[in-house]
Design an enzyme around this catalytic site. Structure first.
Site: not given
Length: 424
Positions: A22-23, A117, A122, A305, A397
């Site tokens: 995903k990242n 999220c 952040r 994570d 997601r």
């Protein structure tokens, strides 16, 4: 909103194939905007964040052709704008990568402040600091970040904090800047290396990705490329911990074991058997879990994570475990939900103390974010009874076919879909 119903008590057994990261995917798709040629991407995870980015790219004029569930062909040659729509951008934080890629393509970008999220503050100050060093004019008004530059010029940029997002965003922009850019104190995650490899395939000149110093020599044009996204180490870690939590035995396939060394080390410390092969990891738990101390850090440290997953797992360890969250301030929101299930957890600042060894009990819980949702599913697999997890869309997601893969390992899990507030 969808709910997930989890029946506890089944040990996970079997094999599970890991999807694309995903990242990496959420940065590679925006990076494709920099090209004027055709881009072919494979091993893309079929998740909501990827679908959202594809919708954003189509809105900006990119021609996209699906090649099955996990592959796409893109033609960004007729890109018609530099202002993605707010209603899509607000759905995910990684939409900020559009700033770097649109600057590289047009020298302009107007991007709404991103969503995603809620993990506490952040800020994107390191992104903006780096853009300014490249000569970009920055204006923020009414929730819109406006960036403009006649010609970006390479610069020496020191990141005050290690930031994956800032490292990738500045790498995107600097790839099109005139001259050399040096990023110091850069993040070293495998996903950054994957993005750099994709950029280099398009014609960029990037060296040092995966170290704390990245050197980028700007180029004036980016062409066609083919790229396969790396496996998702967080998804792999999720199934590894689920197997340990249920006392099961699984094999995670299509992984890069080196990316999971911190996770493997902690599982072994807890008494879990972990055997590593070139592209597979075998996980088996037969004995009682041992308590552990876990501190999250940027790669190659233990990934933030997987912190919620490790907390769910450690509720089964007899004794006291300590988890210290060093990356995100707001990453203990799942604690109250685990407490509903009988977990004994006390939070003091950035530290959570877990008194494990007592079985969890099923309860109605809610996913507060993507990884918390996955952790609560694992807790449900451990618990006695039937756990009902609400706000399941958070999980969509970042996990491809999450319930299907778990069912393939023997889990009792199903989704109940809601239409217009009515469960169906």
């Amino acid at each position: 909103m969808d709910t997930i119903v989890i029946g506890g008590g089944n040990k996970l057994h079997g094999k599970v194939r890991i999807s694309g990261a995903k990242n990496a995917a959420v940065a590679i798709l925006p990076a494709a905007l920099m090209s004027t040629g055709k881009i072919s991407l494979s091993n893309l995870p079929d998740i909501n964040d990827v679908r959202t980015l594809i919708a954003i790219l189509e809105n900006l004029g990119v021609a996209i052709r699906r090649r099955g569930r996990n592959a796409v062909e893109l033609n960004p040659s007729r890109l018609r704008g530099y202002s993605p729509p707010y209603e899509l951008v607000k759905k995910m934080r990684a939409s900020y990568y559009l700033m770097g890629s649109l600057l590289a393509r047009f020298g302009r970008a107007e991007v709404p402040i991103p969503g995603g999220c809620d993990l506490g503050p952040r800020p994107i100050d390191q992104h903006l600091k780096g853009f300014a060093a490249l000569g970009v004019d920055i204006e923020i008004e009414h929730g819109l970040i406006k960036l403009a530059v006649a010609k970006m010029r390479g610069a020496h940029i020191y990141l005050d904090v290690v930031s994956v997002g800032a490292t990738i965003n500045l790498m995107l922009a600097a790839a099109a800047a005139e001259g050399r850019t040096v990023l110091e104190n850069a993040a070293k995650e495998p996903e950054i290396v994957d993005v750099a490899n994709f950029l280099n395939a398009m014609g960029a000149s990037i060296k040092g990705a995966g170290t704390d110093v990245i050197r980028i020599d700007g180029v004036s044009q980016f062409g066609s490329a083919e790229h396969m996204v790396i496996p998702d180490r967080i998804e792999a870690g999720t199934y590894m911990m689920a197997a340990a939590a249920t006392g099961g035995e699984i094999v995670v396939e299509d992984v890069i074991p080196k990316h999971l060394e911190a996770v493997t080390a902690k599982l072994r410390e807890m008494g879990v058997t972990v055997d590593v092969e070139p592209e597979r990891i075998w996980v088996k738990r037969t004995d009682h879990l041992l308590p552990s101390d876990i501190k999250t850090f940027p790669y190659p440290g233990f990934p933030t994570d997987l912190q919620p997953l490790s907390m769910a797992l450690l509720t089964a360890a007899e004794g006291t475990s300590i988890i210290t969250e060093n990356v995100f301030d707001g990453r203990f929101r799942h604690v109250d939900e685990l407490k509903r299930m009988g977990a004994q957890i006390k939070v003091e600042g950035r530290t959570a103390v877990v008194e494990g060894g007592q079985p969890l009990s099923a309860a109605p819980v809610a996913a507060t974010d993507l990884r918390a949702g996955a952790a609560l599913v694992v807790a449900g697999l451990m618990a006695r009874g039937e756990t009902v997890l609400s706000e399941a869309e958070h999980i969509d997601r970042g996990y491809e076919q999450f319930e299907e893969k778990l069912r393939g390992l023997g889990a009792s899990i199903k989704r109940v879909r809601s239409r217009g507030g009515i469960m169906v």
